[in-house]
Scaffold this motif. Structure first.
Motif, short mmCIF file in Angstrom:
data_model
loop_
_atom_site.label_atom_id
_atom_site.label_comp_id
_atom_site.label_asym_id
_atom_site.label_seq_id
_atom_site.Cartn_x
_atom_site.Cartn_y
_atom_site.Cartn_z
N ILE A 26 29.60 52.16 33.27
CA ILE A 26 30.43 51.11 32.72
C ILE A 26 29.66 49.49 32.39
O ILE A 26 29.44 48.83 31.45
CB ILE A 26 32.19 50.97 32.27
CG1 ILE A 26 32.52 53.32 31.80
CG2 ILE A 26 32.40 50.07 32.21
CD1 ILE A 26 33.66 52.84 31.85
N VAL A 27 30.65 49.29 33.90
CA VAL A 27 30.09 47.91 34.41
C VAL A 27 28.51 47.62 34.11
O VAL A 27 28.22 46.27 33.40
CB VAL A 27 30.86 47.89 35.86
CG1 VAL A 27 30.25 46.08 36.31
CG2 VAL A 27 32.05 47.87 36.02
N ASN A 34 34.43 41.33 25.71
CA ASN A 34 35.64 40.94 26.93
C ASN A 34 36.35 42.49 27.40
O ASN A 34 36.81 42.66 25.96
CB ASN A 34 36.47 40.09 26.33
CG ASN A 34 35.88 38.32 26.78
OD1 ASN A 34 35.17 38.88 28.02
ND2 ASN A 34 36.18 38.16 25.61
N PHE A 35 36.44 42.83 28.12
CA PHE A 35 36.83 44.23 28.29
C PHE A 35 37.71 44.70 29.78
O PHE A 35 36.86 43.96 30.29
CB PHE A 35 35.40 46.10 27.99
CG PHE A 35 34.78 45.53 29.03
CD1 PHE A 35 35.14 46.03 30.82
CD2 PHE A 35 33.80 44.65 29.08
CE1 PHE A 35 34.43 46.50 31.20
CE2 PHE A 35 33.12 44.89 30.41
CZ PHE A 35 32.73 45.85 31.27
N GLU A 36 38.71 45.64 29.44
CA GLU A 36 39.10 45.59 30.55
C GLU A 36 38.75 46.89 31.70
O GLU A 36 38.65 48.19 30.05
CB GLU A 36 40.81 45.49 31.14
CG GLU A 36 41.30 46.19 29.68
CD GLU A 36 43.14 45.80 30.19
OE1 GLU A 36 43.45 44.52 30.89
OE2 GLU A 36 43.92 46.34 28.86
N ILE A 37 39.21 47.73 32.04
CA ILE A 37 39.45 49.22 32.66
C ILE A 37 40.45 49.62 33.52
O ILE A 37 40.78 49.11 34.25
CB ILE A 37 38.29 49.45 33.00
CG1 ILE A 37 36.53 49.12 32.74
CG2 ILE A 37 38.29 51.03 34.45
CD1 ILE A 37 35.11 48.95 33.97
N LEU A 52 38.50 53.79 44.66
CA LEU A 52 39.18 53.01 43.67
C LEU A 52 39.64 51.79 43.92
O LEU A 52 39.19 50.69 43.26
CB LEU A 52 40.10 53.52 42.39
CG LEU A 52 39.49 55.13 41.96
CD1 LEU A 52 40.57 55.31 40.48
CD2 LEU A 52 38.25 54.73 40.82
N HIS A 53 40.90 51.78 45.15
CA HIS A 53 41.49 50.46 45.33
C HIS A 53 40.10 49.42 45.81
O HIS A 53 39.97 48.34 45.74
CB HIS A 53 41.71 51.26 46.78
CG HIS A 53 43.57 51.30 46.18
ND1 HIS A 53 43.98 50.44 45.70
CD2 HIS A 53 43.69 52.22 46.45
CE1 HIS A 53 45.60 50.94 45.76
NE2 HIS A 53 45.89 52.08 45.96
N PRO A 60 37.42 43.02 38.98
CA PRO A 60 38.58 42.16 38.75
C PRO A 60 39.37 42.94 37.78
O PRO A 60 40.64 43.07 36.77
CB PRO A 60 38.77 40.61 39.05
CG PRO A 60 37.06 40.68 38.80
CD PRO A 60 36.50 41.39 39.33
N GLU A 61 38.24 43.24 36.71
CA GLU A 61 38.14 44.07 35.46
C GLU A 61 38.91 45.43 35.68
O GLU A 61 39.70 46.31 34.37
CB GLU A 61 37.32 43.97 33.92
CG GLU A 61 36.25 45.01 34.98
CD GLU A 61 35.26 44.27 35.72
OE1 GLU A 61 33.79 44.41 35.38
OE2 GLU A 61 35.54 43.60 36.13
#
Length: 319
Positions: A26-27, A34-37, A52-53, A60-61
């Motif tokens: 995805i990245v 502009n997206f967030e995951i 995931l951490h 940062p998205e």
């Protein structure tokens, strides 16, 4: 902060490496929007939470929600949607891979069809052969055709808008006579099926909120069909396009015992919720005979242990 065009929501449950591969694709291959995951971690025991951490520290998205328990597909995605800031939501499975800026292209396709409330693009197997995606809403006639193999019949099957899409290898006699390396050549041939799979499902956020999100009573399987049904009641269509395409690894492996039994259970629930009550005995009868036939054909004659267990469990639930 720039306006977020799209909130990409996915569920993590004991798929550490697959989840990482999905996020990295995805990245790497999503540009120009502009997206967030948003990842909802459903109580994995394989180290997914730590991975995931660490991933979120570098990207940062990524927004991580630790649910601390297995909420299932619908409730988990609802939790993610509650945090979403995007105008559009993309529900995507962890076993998918993105390439060729597919997400941006998909969003542009969706925006170009304002009559639609739900959108999906083409899904591919790992070898990039076509994978079925979506189908038509259940009716009593379609259910009977499915359970009694009527929509498998040559010519007649072509006239029936099936609940599930048909591919080479779907028909029951193909499971006896087709070679295992048979390749899928075709799928949805129309741009407006009734529903599309939740492996890659884009929804306008305001519409998702208006219908109340996924039904929390459906843990997994048929939840996307039920959501599309409620969205159709608002007079929005479901739109599908064969470009762009993404890879969905899980779809190539066929149905699990959980998938088979849950689909029957949730389809009966769908009927109780949305259909006339007089149809319910006929629905249960159809699933009973259909499960009995499949137990005989696949579980006993063909010797498929998974099918034997799945349809025995289904018969127990129906009874």
């Amino acid at each position: 902060m720039s306006k977020i065009d799209l909130s990409i929501i996915t569920i993590s449950y004991n798929t550490k490496q697959i989840m990482r591969d999905c996020l990295e694709s995805i990245v790497k291959y999503t540009k120009g929007i502009n997206f967030e995951i948003i990842v909802v971690e459903n109580g994995s025991m394989d180290g997914s939470l730590k991975m995931l951490h660490n991933f979120s520290k570098k990207r940062p998205e990524l927004i991580l929600i630790d649910a601390k328990e297995n909420l299932g597909f619908g409730r988990g995605n609802n939790r993610g949607a509650d945090r979403a800031k995007g105008e559009y939501l993309l529900f995507i499975n962890s076993d998918t891979l993105i390439f060729n800026n597919a997400i941006k292209n998909a969003l542009e396709n969706f925006k170009a069809h304002p009559e639609s409330g739900v959108y999906s693009c083409q899904l591919l197997n790992g070898d990039k052969t076509h994978q079925p995606s979506g189908g038509h809403f259940p009716t009593l006639g379609r259910l009977l055709a499915w359970q009694f193999f009527i929509d498998d019949l040559p010519f007649i099957g072509d006239l029936i808008k099936s609940i599930h899409p048909h591919e080479p290898g779907f028909f029951f006699w193909h499971q006896f006579f087709l070679k295992k390396d048979t390749r899928v050549k075709s799928g949805i041939v129309e741009n407006y099926p009734d529903w599309v799979t939740g492996a890659f499902m884009m929804v306008k956020k305001n519409i998702f909120e208006e219908v109340g999100g996924f039904d929390k009573n459906i843990f997994m399987y048929t939840e996307e069909m039920e959501l599309c049904y409620r969205i159709r009641k608002l007079e929005y269509k479901t739109y599908y396009s064969d470009t762009p395409a993404i890879i969905h690894l899980g779809g190539a492996s066929g149905g699990s015992i959980l998938a088979i039994t849950s689909e029957i259970k949730n389809m009966i629930y769908f009927w109780k919720k949305h259909k006339q009550t007089w149809q319910l005995p006929l629905v249960k009868f159809a699933f009973f005979i259909g499960s009995l036939l499949r137990l005989l054909i696949f579980g006993i004659i063909k010797g498929d242990e998974k099918a034997r267990r799945a349809y025995l469990q289904s018969l127990g639930y129906i009874l």
